[in-house]
Each structure stands twice: as C-alpha cells, then as structure tokens.
Scaffold this motif. Structure first.
Motif, PDB file in Angstrom:
ATOM      1  N   GLY A 341      -1.214   1.521   0.004  1.00 51.12           N
ATOM      2  CA  GLY A 341      -1.058   1.871   1.409  1.00 51.12           C
ATOM      3  C   GLY A 341       0.142   2.761   1.661  1.00 51.12           C
ATOM      4  N   GLU A 342       1.298   2.396   1.073  1.00 52.00           N
ATOM      5  CA  GLU A 342       2.499   3.211   1.253  1.00 52.00           C
ATOM      6  C   GLU A 342       2.324   4.596   0.640  1.00 52.00           C
ATOM      7  OE1 GLU A 342       2.485   0.147   0.111  1.00 52.00           O
ATOM      8  OE2 GLU A 342       4.126  -1.076   0.911  1.00 52.00           O
ATOM      9  N   VAL A 343       1.639   4.670  -0.501  1.00 51.21           N
ATOM     10  CA  VAL A 343       1.449   5.950  -1.191  1.00 51.21           C
ATOM     11  C   VAL A 343       0.633   6.913  -0.325  1.00 51.21           C
ATOM     12  CG1 VAL A 343       0.385   7.029  -3.201  1.00 51.21           C
ATOM     13  CG2 VAL A 343       1.679   4.908  -3.478  1.00 51.21           C
ATOM     14  N   VAL A 344      -0.442   6.408   0.306  1.00 54.78           N
ATOM     15  CA  VAL A 344      -1.258   7.257   1.178  1.00 54.78           C
ATOM     16  C   VAL A 344      -0.469   7.652   2.421  1.00 54.78           C
ATOM     17  CG1 VAL A 344      -3.340   7.337   2.606  1.00 54.78           C
ATOM     18  CG2 VAL A 344      -3.424   6.313   0.329  1.00 54.78           C
ATOM     19  N   GLY A 345       0.276   6.689   2.991  1.00 52.69           N
ATOM     20  CA  GLY A 345       1.094   7.002   4.161  1.00 52.69           C
ATOM     21  C   GLY A 345       2.104   8.093   3.888  1.00 52.69           C
ATOM     22  N   LEU A 346       2.694   8.083   2.683  1.00 52.56           N
ATOM     23  CA  LEU A 346       3.633   9.143   2.299  1.00 52.56           C
ATOM     24  C   LEU A 346       2.926  10.496   2.221  1.00 52.56           C
ATOM     25  CD1 LEU A 346       5.601   7.317  -0.547  1.00 52.56           C
ATOM     26  CD2 LEU A 346       6.529   8.002   1.660  1.00 52.56           C
ATOM     27  N   GLY A 347       1.693  10.500   1.681  1.00 51.58           N
ATOM     28  CA  GLY A 347       0.958  11.758   1.565  1.00 51.58           C
ATOM     29  C   GLY A 347       0.627  12.367   2.908  1.00 51.58           C
ATOM     30  N   LEU A 348       0.364  11.528   3.915  1.00 51.95           N
ATOM     31  CA  LEU A 348       0.021  12.040   5.239  1.00 51.95           C
ATOM     32  C   LEU A 348       1.176  12.793   5.888  1.00 51.95           C
ATOM     33  CD1 LEU A 348      -1.945   8.925   6.539  1.00 51.95           C
ATOM     34  CD2 LEU A 348      -2.905  11.159   5.975  1.00 51.95           C
ATOM     35  N   ARG A 349       2.414  12.506   5.459  1.00 56.79           N
ATOM     36  CA  ARG A 349       3.563  13.208   6.026  1.00 56.79           C
ATOM     37  C   ARG A 349       3.501  14.710   5.752  1.00 56.79           C
ATOM     38  NH1 ARG A 349       8.086   9.940   7.116  1.00 56.79           N
ATOM     39  NH2 ARG A 349       9.051  11.887   7.810  1.00 56.79           N
ATOM     40  N   ASN A 350       2.740  15.137   4.722  1.00 59.11           N
ATOM     41  CA  ASN A 350       2.671  16.550   4.354  1.00 59.11           C
ATOM     42  C   ASN A 350       1.495  17.298   4.979  1.00 59.11           C
ATOM     43  OD1 ASN A 350       4.776  15.783   2.654  1.00 59.11           O
ATOM     44  ND2 ASN A 350       4.125  17.178   1.040  1.00 59.11           N
ATOM     45  N   VAL A 351       0.567  16.547   5.606  1.00 58.22           N
ATOM     46  CA  VAL A 351      -0.623  17.226   6.126  1.00 58.22           C
ATOM     47  C   VAL A 351      -0.870  17.000   7.605  1.00 58.22           C
ATOM     48  CG1 VAL A 351      -1.758  17.131   3.872  1.00 58.22           C
ATOM     49  CG2 VAL A 351      -2.155  15.306   5.528  1.00 58.22           C
ATOM     50  N   ALA A 352      -0.096  16.132   8.252  1.00 63.43           N
ATOM     51  CA  ALA A 352      -0.372  15.826   9.661  1.00 63.43           C
ATOM     52  C   ALA A 352       0.894  15.364  10.351  1.00 63.43           C
ATOM     53  CB  ALA A 352      -1.455  14.746   9.765  1.00 63.43           C
ATOM     54  N   GLN A 353       0.862  15.390  11.676  1.00 65.95           N
ATOM     55  CA  GLN A 353       1.927  14.809  12.487  1.00 65.95           C
ATOM     56  C   GLN A 353       1.643  13.317  12.581  1.00 65.95           C
ATOM     57  OE1 GLN A 353       4.461  16.639  13.782  1.00 65.95           O
ATOM     58  NE2 GLN A 353       5.483  14.820  14.594  1.00 65.95           N
ATOM     59  N   CYS A 354       2.498  12.495  11.980  1.00 68.92           N
ATOM     60  CA  CYS A 354       2.234  11.066  11.874  1.00 68.92           C
ATOM     61  C   CYS A 354       2.820  10.302  13.058  1.00 68.92           C
ATOM     62  CB  CYS A 354       2.816  10.527  10.570  1.00 68.92           C
ATOM     63  SG  CYS A 354       2.017  11.194   9.092  1.00 68.92           S
ATOM     64  N   PRO A 355       2.251   9.126  13.376  1.00 70.16           N
ATOM     65  CA  PRO A 355       2.794   8.311  14.482  1.00 70.16           C
ATOM     66  C   PRO A 355       4.236   7.896  14.269  1.00 70.16           C
ATOM     67  CG  PRO A 355       0.602   7.551  13.839  1.00 70.16           C
ATOM     68  CD  PRO A 355       1.023   8.551  12.820  1.00 70.16           C
ATOM     69  N   VAL A 356       4.606   7.592  13.025  1.00 72.06           N
ATOM     70  CA  VAL A 356       5.981   7.177  12.717  1.00 72.06           C
ATOM     71  C   VAL A 356       6.519   8.094  11.634  1.00 72.06           C
ATOM     72  CG1 VAL A 356       7.500   5.291  12.017  1.00 72.06           C
ATOM     73  CG2 VAL A 356       5.382   4.778  13.248  1.00 72.06           C
ATOM     74  N   GLU A 357       7.568   8.845  11.941  1.00 76.22           N
ATOM     75  CA  GLU A 357       8.153   9.769  10.975  1.00 76.22           C
ATOM     76  C   GLU A 357       9.654   9.496  10.856  1.00 76.22           C
ATOM     77  OE1 GLU A 357       7.134  13.834  11.745  1.00 76.22           O
ATOM     78  OE2 GLU A 357       5.106  13.548  10.957  1.00 76.22           O
ATOM     79  N   LEU A 358      10.018   8.813   9.783  1.00 76.81           N
ATOM     80  CA  LEU A 358      11.412   8.487   9.488  1.00 76.81           C
ATOM     81  C   LEU A 358      11.809   9.156   8.186  1.00 76.81           C
ATOM     82  CD1 LEU A 358      11.172   4.664  10.243  1.00 76.81           C
ATOM     83  CD2 LEU A 358      12.253   6.366  11.712  1.00 76.81           C
ATOM     84  N   ASN A 359      13.093   9.402   8.021  1.00 78.18           N
ATOM     85  CA  ASN A 359      13.580   9.994   6.772  1.00 78.18           C
ATOM     86  C   ASN A 359      14.973   9.438   6.492  1.00 78.18           C
ATOM     87  OD1 ASN A 359      14.002  11.459   4.479  1.00 78.18           O
ATOM     88  ND2 ASN A 359      13.602  13.463   5.388  1.00 78.18           N
TER      89      ASN A 359
END
Length: 624
Positions: A341-359
């Motif tokens: 789950g975390e791995v896919v969530g990380l990948g979405l950061r590169n292709v879409a505007q995500c609901p939660v974006e922390l760095n």
C-alpha cells in the motif's frame, strides 16, 4: 507532474524492505514494471543493527531485481515517525505556518533543529476549525536512508509517511466507496489504524505488530526468532477459538493461539480509536474494514476481525486500479500485494495531485541535492575560468600598466569600505546576542502554557480509560469513574535546611506551577480567614524565606493519587483492570515517558471508592 521515465518507490518497513518500479501509463495512472521484497528479521526493528541490515538488503534487492530507475520516493519506517492530528481555531490562512511552527515546537518529541517535520490541512469543520496532520522524524534517520540510497546509486525526491501513502493509495483504488472505511495496517513493530470518509482522515499508530507474535511464540517454544518467524510465516494462522478444533501440530497450535492473543490486543486499540474518532473528532462509525500490511497475511486474520468488529472485512488491494506490465510475476505479486500500500501511494506522488502530500526531506539533504544539480554548471564555469586565466596571461604584458592604475583606484575605494565592514561586523555580533536573549525569553513564555496541555491530556486519558473499562464490564454509563485526588510535582532532593525554608511556599503551591495557571484551572488552595491559621505549628509568623540556592528550575516527574469508583462489586479484579488501563493509556501518551510512567504502589480500597498512586514522567521537563 508526469515523468518521462521510470522511477522507484521504496518502503523502509520495520520487518521488510519493499521496492517497486513504476512508469506513468497512457491514461495518466501507474504501470508496475517490477517489484521486490526482502525480509529484515528482528534486526530490522532494532536501532543498533537496523542500518547495516537495511543497507545490505537494499543493495541485494537492486542488484537482483534488475531495477532501471534511479529517481526514488521513500516511505520512512512507521515506528520512527511522529504524527498528530491538530485542530486550529478559525484563522487567516497566512497565519497557519506560524501557528504550526508553534504546534511543532510543543508536540514534536525532538528539538526542531534536529528534526524534519511537515504538516497538511486536511479539512475544515462546519464551525470553521482547521483539521491539520502534523508529522515529524529525526533528521539523522532520514540522512541514513539517503546515505543508503545514494550508496546504491539512487536520487531521492520525496520522504513520505505510512499514513499519508496509505491514504493516497486507498483514495486512488477505492474512490467508489461510500461511508466510513476502516483500514488496519498490521506492520512488524507497529500498526496503523486509519479511518477514511468523504474529505476526512484520522489515523493512529499503535505499538502492536506482527513481530510480537513471533517473539511471544519464540519465548513460549524456546526457539530462536528466525526459526519461530519461519514457522509463523509457513504454517501459522489465527486461532478461531471457541469450539474449533486445534491443529494437530502442537507448534502450529501454539503460534495460532499467540496470534489470536496479539490480535486481540490490537482489536482493543482499534475499538478505542473508533470510539475516539466518533466522540472527539465527530466522525461516523465504519461500515467496512480493509486489512493490509505484512501481518494481515496470516490465515483467518479477516475472519478474526469480522467476528470482533461485526463488519465485513476484505483484504486491501493497492493494485486495483494500477496497470501491471505483462513481464511482472502476478502469482508472486498476489502473495505480497496487501503489503504494498505504501509503495503504490509513493508512486502516485509522481503522476497525480494526491489528497495528502507531505515531505520529510531534511534541509541538509535538499541543499546537497541542489548542489549536485548545479555541478555541471560549476564545472563549466571552472573550465571557462581556466581558459580565461590562460588568455589573461597571453595579453598580460599589454594591460599591465592599465591594471596597476586600476588597482590603485580600487585600493583607495576599498579601504573605507573595509572599515565599515568591521563596524558592521561588530554591530551584527551585538544583534546576534540580542536575538539569542529574545529566543530564550520566548521559550520561557511558551512553557507557561505547558501545564494546561498536561492537564488536558490527563483528562483525556482518564475519560478514555473509564470508557474502555465500562465497555469491558458492559455496564451502564456513569458506572465507572476515575479522577485525580492529589497531584504533586516531584523535584530533586534538597537539603533539610532548604526544605524547611520552602515549607510555606510548597504548602501554598504544591504543583510548582505559575500562579496564573493555578488560578485558571482551579488549583489555588482555599486560605483561612484573616487571623486564623496564619502561623505554623510552632506559632511562628513572618515573611516567606527565600528559596535555597540548591532548588531546581525543572519539573520532570509528577506523582498522582487517583481515586475511582469501587468496581469490585461488579466484577472481581475490575479495580486492578482499571488501574492498568489507566497505566497503559498514560504510557501511550505522547506527553509521558512510557518507560518511567507506572503504577507506583498499592490499591487502597474503601467501601465505595479506591485510590492508587501513579508516577508520571514527562517526556519534556517543565521549566519553572
């Protein structure tokens, strides 16, 4: 923003290291190209051995998996990340960063100078309050992850958290779900309990994980951790309890019972989280449950939670809306998909505007990456400089006279500027000293509200413990009650003379608090009328004596005497259960040190009530 090449996502879990390579798909989503998993064993959750273990596993995964991407997004280990949900009063958006800076100073359990932290506004309540997620991690932990990645030839872009990555993966794959969904992420050392509904998110990390099953089974069967883990993974399951027949293999039967006991503890934490979300956060009850994480792979885990929660339970599939390349081993992926789950969530950061974006990338790492990006330009500048030097030497003789003349003019202009520079330097040193003094005064002012936060936390703990015990007893509201009888701050031992000198002050201010805060929370003792009790036992009167020079200016420990409704008539041992429920809640609090917070003495029962002492150690000592 879409990338034009493949990239990696890496989840540095406590029990396993997971990596995947993605590329943007034609429809704007993700395409999985390859993946890999490497167990870390018990060493993965131990600070002393973790760094070398993870470094070796990462090198082996990249070498064996044929990963081509070099840009990487990372997920920090959940047990090393601090997170808290904060509610802010309605305020202008321009003031939010300043307020969150203050909240971070008050809540992040490490000095901010040694931390990487971030926040995101999640939603706004009907009353205008802002619901904000605050996260933090020690900078040195992220620096070590970056060092491992750079050693493997990777360039890191994002450092995310488990809660944020799982939320993004769930929203992407299950956007069609209505109502409140409960996501239980069972990790090796900790588990995440996440509640998601329309435009809302609440999560809590609890210290119960799958490693506890292995450790308890290993201790019971007197086996090494590695062998116990192998039995759990290959043959283990969750005991169904009741009239179900036990497995013929005694070791399998033993590990199944241990698994049920550990998941029962996790279920208790899940129930508490749901209750808090509904009563304190205004959320709704979940209508479905999804299990994810490596611990959810034990057979009958879904049946266990379905029985306990009385809700439909399914296994979370993070690849539900992800394109999978034909070259991927789908059979192998199905065995571990719920842990990605975390791995896919990380990948979405590169292709879409995500609901939660922390760095959580530290400033030092950002500076190093920016410098590396500028290296080609610096090399080009250096080359141009060398060429210029040779050209300068070529025509040096022709311009020597002009150079000397120009040098004399420049020297005449530089001398007064040098004097001004020295003056400015002295003034800057004075300004720096003033800033340091101002910073110290600011810190003292901020500490004045700390006691208020401690009392609010104590109240929350007691209410939560009351509700948990009431549910255990299945009793009516108001049956269980627990309150603070006495509260005394514990200070370092002072000489007898100093104690005698401070008798008057201590009797009027037993908590060591600011008088304004004592008045605000109703802690000022009632004084006797004029002329009564103004003298001590020896009849002496007079002004207070000054404190001894040996007194401390910090309070780190609080001694509580708690009183509660006597429950022994309802159930034998219920009083002890309530005591240890209060102790567990205090140990789980971010305000108190779990190692030194404990039940400190014996129960004292009366007809209708009983009292018990509790020693509470503050994680951040209170400065007087």
């Amino acid at each position: 923003m879409l990338k034009s090449k493949s990239f990696l996502t890496i989840d540095f879990g406590a029990g396993t290291l997971k990596i995947a390579e993605f590329e943007p798909s034609e429809d704007g989503g993700l395409r999985l190209l390859r993946f890999g998993v490497k167990p870390l064993g018990l060493a993965g959750s131990q600070d002393a051995a973790r760094e070398n273990t993870v470094k070796k596993a990462l090198s082996e995964l990249i070498a064996e998996g044929g990963f081509a991407g070099r840009q990487a997004n990372l997920c920090a280990p959940g047990f090393q990340v601090f997170s808290k949900f904060v509610k802010l009063a309605p305020v202008d958006s321009s003031k939010v960063p300043q307020i969150m800076q203050y909240e971070a100073q008050q809540n992040v359990p490490w000095p901010l100078a040694e931390s990487a932290w971030d926040y995101q506004i999640l939603s706004t309540t009907p009353s205008g309050e802002l619901e904000v997620l605050l996260v933090g991690i020690k900078s040195e932990i992220v620096e070590k992850l970056f060092s491992m990645g750079e050693g493997a030839g990777l360039k890191m872009d994002v450092v995310d958290t488990s809660v944020a990555a799982l939320c993004n993966a769930f929203r992407y794959n299950y956007a069609d779900q209505d109502g409140c969904s409960l996501l239980i992420d069972i990790g090796a050392k900790t588990s995440n309990v996440i509640l998601l509904e329309k435009n809302r998110l609440y999560a809590r990390s609890v210290p119960v994980g799958a490693n506890a099953i292995t450790q308890e089974f290993a201790a019971e069967a007197k086996l090494p951790f590695a062998e116990a883990e192998k039995i759990k993974v290959n043959d283990g399951m969750v005991s169904l309890g009741g009239a179900y027949e036990e497995p013929d293999n005694p070791r399998v039967a033993a590990v199944s019972k241990v698994a049920r006991n550990v998941l029962t503890r996790l279920h208790l934490q899940v129930n508490q989280t749901i209750q808090f979300y509904r009563t304190q956060q205004g959320g709704t009850a979940p209508v479905r449950v999804f299990l994810c994480g490596g611990g959810s792979s034990l057979p009958y885990s879904a049946e266990f939670f379905a029985e306990k929660l009385n809700l439909p339970v399914d296994i979370f599939n993070p690849f539900r809306n992800v394109n999978v390349d034909p070259s991927v081993d789908v059979a192998g992926l199905e065995k571990v998909a719920q842990a990605f789950g975390e791995v896919v969530g990380l990948g979405l950061r590169n292709v879409a505007q995500c609901p939660v974006e922390l760095n959580l990338m530290p400033k030092s790492s950002k500076s190093r990456q920016e410098f590396n990006a500028k290296k080609p330009y610096l090399l080009a500048a250096a080359y141009a400089l060398v060429v210029g030097v040779f050209a300068y030497g070529w025509f040096y003789d022709r311009v020597e006279a002009a150079r000397r003349e120009g040098l004399e003019k420049v020297t005449a202009q530089v001398e007064p500027l040098t004097q001004r520079s020295e003056t400015l330097k002295r003034e800057m040193e004075g300004l720096k000293r003033a800033e340091d003094e101002t910073g110290q005064l600011t810190g003292w002012l901020e500490d004045q509200t700390f006691w208020a936060d401690v009392f609010v936390e104590l109240r929350r703990i007691l209410l939560t413990a009351e509700e948990a015990q009431r549910q255990k007893l299945n009793s009516a509201p108001g049956t269980v009650g627990v309150w603070i009888d006495t509260l005394i701050t514990t200070e370092p031992t002072q000489p007898v003379v100093a104690q005698a000198e401070e008798t008057t002050t201590t009797s009027s201010n037993p908590y060591g608090m600011d008088p304004a805060l004592m008045k605000r929370y109703g802690l000022v003792p009632k004084t006797a009328p004029a002329g009564e009790g103004s003298a001590g036992e020896g009849g002496e009167t007079g002004p207070k004596k000054p404190k001894s020079s040996n007194s401390t200016n910090e309070i780190a420990t609080v001694s509580l005497t708690l009183r509660a409704v006597n429950l022994s008539k309802i159930k034998t041992g219920a009083n002890n259960e309530l005591v240890f429920e209060v102790q567990n809640q205090m140990k789980a609090s971010p305000f108190f040190d779990a190692n030194e917070t404990r039940f400190d003495g014996t129960l004292s029962e009366e007809e209708n009530t009983f009292s018990f002492p509790m020693k509470v150690k503050l994680k951040r000592p209170m400065k007087l």
